[in-house]
Design an enzyme around this catalytic site. Structure first.
Site, mmCIF file in Angstrom:
data_model
loop_
_atom_site.group_PDB
_atom_site.id
_atom_site.type_symbol
_atom_site.label_atom_id
_atom_site.label_comp_id
_atom_site.label_asym_id
_atom_site.label_seq_id
_atom_site.Cartn_x
_atom_site.Cartn_y
_atom_site.Cartn_z
ATOM 1 C CB SER A 190 -0.933 0.015 1.211
ATOM 2 O OG SER A 190 -0.192 0.021 2.418
ATOM 3 C CG HIS A 218 -3.975 -1.847 0.467
ATOM 4 N ND1 HIS A 218 -4.441 -0.588 0.753
ATOM 5 C CD2 HIS A 218 -3.309 -2.268 1.573
ATOM 6 C CE1 HIS A 218 -4.075 -0.244 1.981
ATOM 7 N NE2 HIS A 218 -3.386 -1.248 2.495
ATOM 8 C CE LYS A 249 -6.607 -0.658 3.845
ATOM 9 N NZ LYS A 249 -6.930 -1.222 5.180
#
Length: 415
Positions: A190, A218, A249
């Site tokens: 990330s 991610h 996320k």
């Protein structure tokens, strides 16, 4: 003579200030229906700003379907979970969520945790304890939650240089075929936005009889035909033993999970303290996550728009001669290389330009690689991109930040 506790605490905090590493949490209130706009409450009166560093990568935290699912769950099941799943029972919507996640990654079973951090820490530490004489092989840039899982496992560990297949193979060869081995790594890292060589790691795992543990936090929701992550995009999910992901996320809610064979998931459910003794996600959170996962599995529109926005922003920043670290993903690191300047750049963007990008300093990244980590979303418009590029250009000039970033010498990351 008594111990002066305040002295030691103040010294520790003072060192963070001196090194430019003291973290300031900006007081923000996201605006439903206006993402990526938010209210900044850190000054004398609230003002509207644009957020450019959210991990709500697709804006699903404000998706009408998700909000309706959460409201409906509160109306029908109430606010809280009532306790741990062992004591209070597993509410039905979390069972449905686990089925959906197992299907997303083409696995037999899934297990939901309260966060991605806990899912990593609890699963890695528990699996390490269950496998006799297990050796854990960890990429040097793995997330803190994975590192903590390795520590708590009590296992022997070997750290392999980031994405270095030759180094990984040498460690596997040294360990031998008979010893239990667990290779843990991420798909998208990330901070640098680079991607692991998943196929080649799987080849080595099969060659040396090792299990694979892939952190896709991610990437889930954003890559692959149905949003299963990089392994989904590359057609490799069946070759990974354990896929871990987050609901916080791209899916826009909260929580973490693992997917794997049914017996492995059952073992983590039965032995992991981080799962057994923690209150489960409330029904509304699970319902929102379920709705988000279902939506992104069926509709790739946001994924396509997300990649276009990221590519457009990177091209615009490069055209403005700004030091963007090249990446193949949606992560856009704007390199500064100094902790004090990085914090100053973030402050000026917020105060002068009403743009929020959190500074990323050590220990999140190695010293000398401090940066502004920009994460465009499908909801960032061309006008917002224009504003960002103009603002960053002004800040770089005002603070005298170099337009040419020089990578410092590589150094192993301690785990």
């Amino acid at each position: 003579m008594s111990v002066d506790y305040d002295k030691y605490i103040d010294q520790a905090l003072g060192s963070l200030h001196t090194e430019g590493r003291y973290r300031v949490f900006t007081d923000l209130a996201r605006r439903a229906g206006r993402f990526p706009r938010a209210w900044d409450h850190s000054g004398e009166s609230p003002r509207e700003i644009t957020v450019w560093c959210s991990n709500d990568y697709l804006g699903m935290g404000q998706n009408p379907k998700v909000l309706d699912a959460m409201k409906g769950a509160i109306d029908t099941m109430g606010a809280g979970a009532g306790g741990t799943r062992n004591i209070s029972g597993t509410h039905h919507v979390i069972v449905e969520l686990e089925k959906e996640l197992a299907d997303l990654h083409d696995k037999e079973a899934a297990l939901v945790f309260t966060s991605g951090y806990i899912s990593n820490e609890a699963t890695i530490s528990t699996l390490g304890k269950l496998l006799p004489d297990c050796l854990i092989l960890s990429d040097e840039l793995n997330h803190a939650s994975m590192i903590e899982g390795v520590r708590q496992s009590g296992c022997s560990k070997r750290i392999w240089r980031h994405n270095d297949l030759e180094h990984l193979e040498s460690l596997l060869r040294e360990a031998g075929d008979e010893r239990a081995k667990l290779i843990i790594f991420e798909s998208v890292y990330s901070m640098d936005g680079d991607i692991a060589p998943i196929k080649e790691i799987c080849d080595l795992a099969e060659k040396y009889n090792a299990l694979t543990y892939l952190d896709e936090v991610h990437a889930v929701g954003m890559y692959g035909p149905r949003g299963g992550g990089i392994a989904d995009h590359e057609g490799l999910m069946s070759r990974i033993d354990i896929i871990e992901g987050t609901l916080a996320k791209a899916f826009g809610i909260m929580g973490g999970y693992i997917t794997a064979k049914a017996n492995l998931v059952d073992a983590i459910r039965s032995f992991a303290s981080g799962f057994i003794f923690t209150t489960s996600l409330p029904p509304a959170i699970a319902a929102g996550a379920l709705s988000s996962v279902q939506h992104l599995k069926a509709d790739k529109t946001l994924r396509v728009a997300h990649q276009e926005r990221a590519a457009t922003l990177k091209a615009r920043l490069r055209a403005a001669n700004l030091p963007v670290l090249p990446t193949d993903t949606h992560i856009v690191p704007l390199m500064v290389g100094d902790p004090v300047l990085c914090k100053a750049a973030s402050d000026r963007l917020l105060q002068t330009h009403h743009i929020y990008i959190q500074p990323i300093n050590y220990p999140t990244v190695p010293r000398g690689t401090e940066r502004l980590r920009i994460t465009p979303t499908p909801l960032h418009t061309d006008a917002m991109i224009d504003e960002l590029v103009a603002a960053v250009t002004e800040v770089w000039g005002a603070l005298g930040i170099s337009h040419e970033y020089i990578e410092p010498p590589a150094a192993a990351v301690a785990q």
